[in-house]
Scaffold this motif. Structure first.
Motif, PDB file in Angstrom:
ATOM      1  N   LEU A 118      25.701  40.865  29.216  1.00 51.28           N
ATOM      2  CA  LEU A 118      26.881  41.697  28.916  1.00 51.28           C
ATOM      3  C   LEU A 118      27.634  41.191  27.695  1.00 51.28           C
ATOM      4  O   LEU A 118      28.241  41.974  26.957  1.00 51.28           O
ATOM      5  CB  LEU A 118      27.810  41.749  30.142  1.00 51.28           C
ATOM      6  CG  LEU A 118      27.249  42.532  31.332  1.00 51.28           C
ATOM      7  CD1 LEU A 118      28.117  42.320  32.581  1.00 51.28           C
ATOM      8  CD2 LEU A 118      27.143  44.029  31.008  1.00 51.28           C
ATOM      9  N   THR A 119      27.592  39.883  27.471  1.00 54.61           N
ATOM     10  CA  THR A 119      28.286  39.313  26.317  1.00 54.61           C
ATOM     11  C   THR A 119      27.695  39.819  25.003  1.00 54.61           C
ATOM     12  O   THR A 119      28.414  40.070  24.040  1.00 54.61           O
ATOM     13  CB  THR A 119      28.216  37.774  26.378  1.00 54.61           C
ATOM     14  OG1 THR A 119      28.852  37.346  27.585  1.00 54.61           O
ATOM     15  CG2 THR A 119      28.902  37.130  25.180  1.00 54.61           C
TER      16      THR A 119
ATOM     17  N   ARG B 116      28.116  48.254  34.790  1.00 53.96           N
ATOM     18  CA  ARG B 116      28.498  46.899  34.359  1.00 53.96           C
ATOM     19  C   ARG B 116      28.924  46.902  32.899  1.00 53.96           C
ATOM     20  O   ARG B 116      29.883  46.235  32.507  1.00 53.96           O
ATOM     21  CB  ARG B 116      27.305  45.939  34.532  1.00 53.96           C
ATOM     22  CG  ARG B 116      27.128  45.457  35.941  1.00 53.96           C
ATOM     23  CD  ARG B 116      25.992  44.408  36.030  1.00 53.96           C
ATOM     24  NE  ARG B 116      25.411  44.556  37.347  1.00 53.96           N
ATOM     25  CZ  ARG B 116      24.187  45.004  37.597  1.00 53.96           C
ATOM     26  NH1 ARG B 116      23.359  45.289  36.616  1.00 53.96           N
ATOM     27  NH2 ARG B 116      23.785  45.148  38.838  1.00 53.96           N
ATOM     28  N   ARG B 117      28.190  47.655  32.100  1.00 53.46           N
ATOM     29  CA  ARG B 117      28.505  47.681  30.661  1.00 53.46           C
ATOM     30  C   ARG B 117      29.865  48.327  30.410  1.00 53.46           C
ATOM     31  O   ARG B 117      30.644  47.849  29.579  1.00 53.46           O
ATOM     32  CB  ARG B 117      27.406  48.421  29.892  1.00 53.46           C
ATOM     33  CG  ARG B 117      26.129  47.588  29.780  1.00 53.46           C
ATOM     34  CD  ARG B 117      25.011  48.375  29.117  1.00 53.46           C
ATOM     35  NE  ARG B 117      25.347  48.753  27.738  1.00 53.46           N
ATOM     36  CZ  ARG B 117      24.590  49.556  27.001  1.00 53.46           C
ATOM     37  NH1 ARG B 117      23.455  50.048  27.504  1.00 53.46           N
ATOM     38  NH2 ARG B 117      24.950  49.856  25.771  1.00 53.46           N
ATOM     39  N   LEU B 119      32.411  48.400  32.480  1.00 56.44           N
ATOM     40  CA  LEU B 119      33.445  47.460  32.927  1.00 56.44           C
ATOM     41  C   LEU B 119      33.599  46.316  31.937  1.00 56.44           C
ATOM     42  O   LEU B 119      34.719  45.889  31.633  1.00 56.44           O
ATOM     43  CB  LEU B 119      33.112  46.916  34.328  1.00 56.44           C
ATOM     44  CG  LEU B 119      33.196  47.929  35.478  1.00 56.44           C
ATOM     45  CD1 LEU B 119      32.643  47.317  36.765  1.00 56.44           C
ATOM     46  CD2 LEU B 119      34.635  48.408  35.701  1.00 56.44           C
ATOM     47  N   ALA B 120      32.466  45.830  31.423  1.00 54.03           N
ATOM     48  CA  ALA B 120      32.535  44.720  30.465  1.00 54.03           C
ATOM     49  C   ALA B 120      33.301  45.146  29.219  1.00 54.03           C
ATOM     50  O   ALA B 120      34.150  44.402  28.701  1.00 54.03           O
ATOM     51  CB  ALA B 120      31.130  44.267  30.091  1.00 54.03           C
ATOM     52  N   GLN B 121      33.026  46.360  28.757  1.00 53.18           N
ATOM     53  CA  GLN B 121      33.731  46.837  27.557  1.00 53.18           C
ATOM     54  C   GLN B 121      35.209  47.055  27.843  1.00 53.18           C
ATOM     55  O   GLN B 121      36.063  46.700  27.033  1.00 53.18           O
ATOM     56  CB  GLN B 121      33.080  48.126  27.046  1.00 53.18           C
ATOM     57  CG  GLN B 121      31.723  47.845  26.417  1.00 53.18           C
ATOM     58  CD  GLN B 121      31.026  49.122  25.984  1.00 53.18           C
ATOM     59  OE1 GLN B 121      30.464  49.842  26.795  1.00 53.18           O
ATOM     60  NE2 GLN B 121      31.075  49.403  24.692  1.00 53.18           N
ATOM     61  N   ILE B 129      31.431  37.202  28.497  1.00 56.21           N
ATOM     62  CA  ILE B 129      31.785  38.029  29.660  1.00 56.21           C
ATOM     63  C   ILE B 129      31.365  37.312  30.951  1.00 56.21           C
ATOM     64  O   ILE B 129      30.248  36.803  31.044  1.00 56.21           O
ATOM     65  CB  ILE B 129      31.050  39.377  29.597  1.00 56.21           C
ATOM     66  CG1 ILE B 129      31.329  40.107  28.285  1.00 56.21           C
ATOM     67  CG2 ILE B 129      31.389  40.230  30.815  1.00 56.21           C
ATOM     68  CD1 ILE B 129      32.573  40.904  28.239  1.00 56.21           C
ATOM     69  N   LEU B 134      34.753  41.515  34.771  1.00 53.78           N
ATOM     70  CA  LEU B 134      34.378  42.782  35.411  1.00 53.78           C
ATOM     71  C   LEU B 134      35.354  43.102  36.546  1.00 53.78           C
ATOM     72  O   LEU B 134      35.768  44.255  36.728  1.00 53.78           O
ATOM     73  CB  LEU B 134      32.950  42.713  35.962  1.00 53.78           C
ATOM     74  CG  LEU B 134      31.829  42.347  34.982  1.00 53.78           C
ATOM     75  CD1 LEU B 134      30.464  42.472  35.677  1.00 53.78           C
ATOM     76  CD2 LEU B 134      31.846  43.242  33.748  1.00 53.78           C
ATOM     77  N   ALA B 138      37.648  46.328  36.987  1.00 58.08           N
ATOM     78  CA  ALA B 138      37.473  47.185  38.177  1.00 58.08           C
ATOM     79  C   ALA B 138      38.808  47.448  38.856  1.00 58.08           C
ATOM     80  O   ALA B 138      39.079  48.559  39.327  1.00 58.08           O
ATOM     81  CB  ALA B 138      36.504  46.526  39.160  1.00 58.08           C
TER      82      ALA B 138
END
Lengths: 394, 426
Positions: A118-119, B116-117, B119-121, B129, B134, B138
């Motif tokens: 994700l990083t 997931r992507r 939420l990460a953004q 990250i 996350l 959320a």
């Protein structure tokens, strides 16, 4: 049906934040200080971490332990305790005919791999190709085995030799109720003689907290009792398995009952309809209770989420019976919560006593009489209403 | 008048409706036409990039308008289509009111990479990250619907609402045996007298890049990428793994008495079911095949018949070197000398391994086999494996009367369930 047989509980395996085994739990329940909670590691969340367990005691091969993630280790360990408790450990003949129903979630991500992906993923010209490359290079092949729901049952077969049959139910709280219900139904109907039923949950996982966080239902610190003011789900690591057995089968091998499992009811209220949960739980408690109030208590496996637990509290308040919150003591272990609550209910009934009330949980009142029956209730955080009745065998 | 109970005095359980979806198409009619024509549904993957993947083929269901959403979304849609077909055929209950419980086999479910992507953004983290980022994203509460979507129970819950089944549905998994377990739970509930009807569904729409990679890392998948349609080769000498695939199967189960009372057409009888777990290894079956032998024998005993009464075997036949050898060993012990001459075939040669859904789809195909008196072939059988001499109905469908089918399913993780089906009550 009128021709149903009795179903005995002849073995119990329990691990939680309070320790392992029935006696350790009984001792811990007798001194109701604040439960064992961790309010800092997973901040802002509070959860009940597993007590220190020497997994070698029930999973002797390190190779087996390495092939499991924590939720599977907890469950395989608790299953071993249950078989020990029932006097079945190593009895190949009986284990080969023992039916198994396991309630399981799954998952357990490699959070380091996920975080690293994700990083960097949004900086890539082709994120999806990058994702595949990273997963191919960095995922441990055996992690998959630790993710699959049915592999807890698989591990119990491998480590303990239970092979009569093997079924895994998913579906959060209700899967635990249904695992016990199906095991119970088959023995009651005479199509099974002995069954190992239960489940396990590892609360010490940010990936599971994430699922709750999406709906903001995970309890934030500080810890608080769930019945008096449900503010969120206080998850807890725990594993519980019960050995259910027909009286004929148990007596033939000289096994004694810890208690009798007299009924399990699994329902699904229409959550959108006002009052639906309350009405259903009311009816289920009435069915379980029958005409007897004496010596009867309610053990609540409430999840702690505001709406479902408020409804559960309304129903159990009306029953006019002494109440104890299982969740306050050990947290909420999702799929495993009904088996955990049943383990504590059977323990209390076998002791003939209800454990002391918890300060601050106003619904809990002192009860000094002889406990002969315990009704377990559990309203799932999203779906599923379960009730079960445990009775003393005289 | 026929008896409503079987040899053991239990209510006879019949099928009055069946439905299916596979990579070959939607519905029994379309699937059956293609299966008896020996057509393959295996193709090059287009759902996600295949660059660098060891396996680039699958039996994904790509023809639905909404294919390619999350695994539980697609799994739910496949299940819904199969169940709607089964219920319509059965004519049971009324719209949105099915008079019995739901047993629903579902694939693994978890939050997926697209979520997931996002939420990460949204976490707008400055450094690397972590899951704490996350979690923070959320808690903002903008993706509440994902909570329900990625609960294990949500597929069955939505289906229970749609079809109006009774009580709390059971979601289940016994890996590749899941479909038979969903049927078994229905058979048992009817035999116990808990209900007169049950809806058994097994579904799998979970072919994502990560799912494929996970199986690939365990060396379970075929890498015969050049010609996708020829990659699945059950019982052939040059088989090299299974083909991951999607689909769903659904059956309406009823007591014979209930079905007769409402004048329903009976399309088959679920005569017996047997199971036995394996304690050998997490991914490998016991080499002596004892658990699968025990499982097949338990099904025969449950039905009150012998191995000689079986006309056709719908094999598990995954096309992995190990399964097909082990299944041969097991069948040889149960059927003795006869095993070389009983017709058997693997539907997976055409539709791949639909994992959670496989056994339910194969139960539907078994019923079609009985009804039509035609056995679908094992395609891609060009190089027989001399170590496992079998009549696999190679490459071309065969017309023959089939009265009783054994349908095998052996799960990854050691869970084995065998089902016996016949056309009409004995």
């Amino acid at each position: 049906m009128s021709d149903r047989r009795d179903v005995w509980i002849t073995g119990i395996g329990l691990v939680s934040s309070l320790g392992e085994g029935l006696e350790a739990h009984w001792t811990a329940l007798a001194t109701p200080a604040k439960p064992a909670v961790d309010e800092t590691t997973y901040a802002p969340y509070v959860l009940h971490p597993l007590a220190k367990i020497d997994f070698d005691q029930q999973i002797p091969k390190r190779g087996d332990q390495r092939q499991m993630e924590p939720w599977q280790r907890i469950g395989t360990y608790a299953a071993g305790l249950a078989l020990d408790s029932a006097g079945l450990k190593g009895n190949k003949e009986i284990l080969a005919t023992t039916d198994m129903v396991v309630a399981a979630g799954g998952g357990e991500r490699d959070q380091t791999v996920d975080g690293a992906i994700l990083t960097d993923i949004e900086k890539q010209p082709n994120p999806e190709v990058f994702l595949s490359e990273q997963l191919q290079s960095n995922l441990r092949p055996t992690l998959f085995l630790a993710q699959l729901s049915n592999l807890l049952a698989g591990n119990i077969s491998i480590v303990h030799g239970v092979t009569g049959s093997s079924r895994t139910f998913m579906g959060e709280e209700s899967s635990g109720t249904d695992a016990v219900r199906i095991g119970w139904s088959r023995i009651a109907a005479g199509t099974s003689e002995i069954a190992l039923v239960g489940g396990a949950y590892n609360a010490e996982r940010r990936d599971m907290l994430l699922l709750f966080a999406l709906k903001s239902v995970a309890l934030h610190a500080p810890w608080a009792p769930v019945l008096v003011d449900p503010k969120g789900v206080p998850t807890g690591s725990a594993g519980a398995f019960l050995v259910l057995e027909s009286p004929e089968h148990a007596m033939a091998r000289g096994a004694k009952p810890i208690a009798k499992l007299s009924g399990v009811w699994s329902e699904r209220a229409k959550r959108g309809e006002p009052g639906a949960i309350e009405a259903l739980v009311d009816e289920m408690i009435r069915t379980a209770k029958g005409d007897v109030s004496e010596g009867t208590a309610i053990l609540s496996a409430a999840c702690g989420a505001p709406e479902p637990t408020s409804a559960e509290v309304a129903a159990i308040s009306r029953a006019g019976l002494p109440v104890r919150s299982v969740t306050d003591r050990v947290g909420h272990s999702l799929e495993a919560q009904m088996p955990v609550a049943l383990a504590l209910a059977a323990l209390a009934v076998s002791k003939g006593k209800l454990f002391a009330p918890l300060e601050g949980e106003t619904l809990e009142e002192a009860f000094d009489g002889t406990l002969t029956r315990a009704i377990v209730t559990g309203v799932g955080h999203w779906r599923g209403e379960g009730v079960a009745l445990v009775e003393r065998v005289d | 008048m026929a008896s409503y109970t079987d040899k053991a005095g239990r209510p006879i359980v019949v099928v009055t409706g069946a439905g299916m979806v596979t990579s070959l198409g939607q519905g029994k009619q379309d699937n059956w036409a293609k299966l008896i024509a020996g057509k393959s549904g295996i193709h090059r993957i287009t759902r996600f990039p295949i660059d660098g993947l060891r396996t680039t083929i699958a039996g994904t269901v790509d023809f639905l308008a909404e294919s390619g959403r999350s695994a539980p979304d697609l799994s739910e849609e496949l299940a819904s289509l199969a169940a709607a077909e089964a219920i319509a055929e059965s004519g049971i209950g009324s719209k949105g009111n099915f008079p019995g419980p739901l047993f629903c086999a579902v694939p693994p479910i978890e939050i997926e990479w697209p979520q997931r992507r996002v939420l990460a953004q949204e976490s707008a983290a400055n450094g690397p990250i972590t899951y704490d980022d996350l979690l923070r994203a959320a808690e903002a509460g903008t993706h509440e619907a994902w909570h329900e979507r990625f609960l294990y129970g949500s597929i069955a819950d939505h289906l229970a609402d749609k079809f109006g089944t009774r009580g709390q549905p059971i979601s289940l998994s016994t890996a590749c045996a899941s479909g038979n377990t969903s049927i078994q739970l229905g058979i048992e509930a009817i035999r116990r007298g808990d209900c007169e009807a049950a809806l058994s569904i097994a579904t799998d729409g979970s072919v994502t890049a990560e799912a494929l990679i996970r199986f690939s890392l365990l060396s379970a998948l075929s890498t015969n990428n050049e010609n996708p349609e020829a990659a699945s080769r059950p019982f052939s000498k040059n088989r090299d793994g299974f083909i991951i695939a999607e689909g769903a199967g659904a059956l309406v189960l009823e007591s014979l008495e209930h079905a007769m009372a409402r004048g329903a057409e009976i399309i088959g009888v679920l005569e017996g079911v047997g199971e036995m777990a394996d304690s050998f290894h997490r991914t490998r079956s016991s080499p002596d095949a004892k658990p699968v032998i025990g499982c097949m024998r338990a099904a025969l005993t449950d039905a009150g018949v012998t191995a000689d009464d079986i006309d056709y075997i719908n094999a598990h036949g995954t096309s992995t070197p190990e399964n097909d050898r082990m299944e041969f060993t097991g069948m040889s012990a149960v059927f003795g000398e006869r095993i070389g001459s009983i017709p058997l075939s693997s539907n997976k040669s055409m539709i791949g391994h639909t994992l959670t859904a496989a056994a339910a789809i194969e139960a539907v195909i078994s019923l079609l086999t009985i009804r039509n008196g035609r056995i679908p072939p094992t395609i891609n059988y060009e190089i027989p494996d001399p170590a496992i001499p079998l009549d696999v109905v190679p490459n071309v469908a065969r017309d023959t009367q089939v009265n009783r089918v054994m349908s095998n399913s052996f799960g990854f993780g050691g869970q084995n369930v065998c089902l016996l089906l016949t056309g009409e009550p004995a």
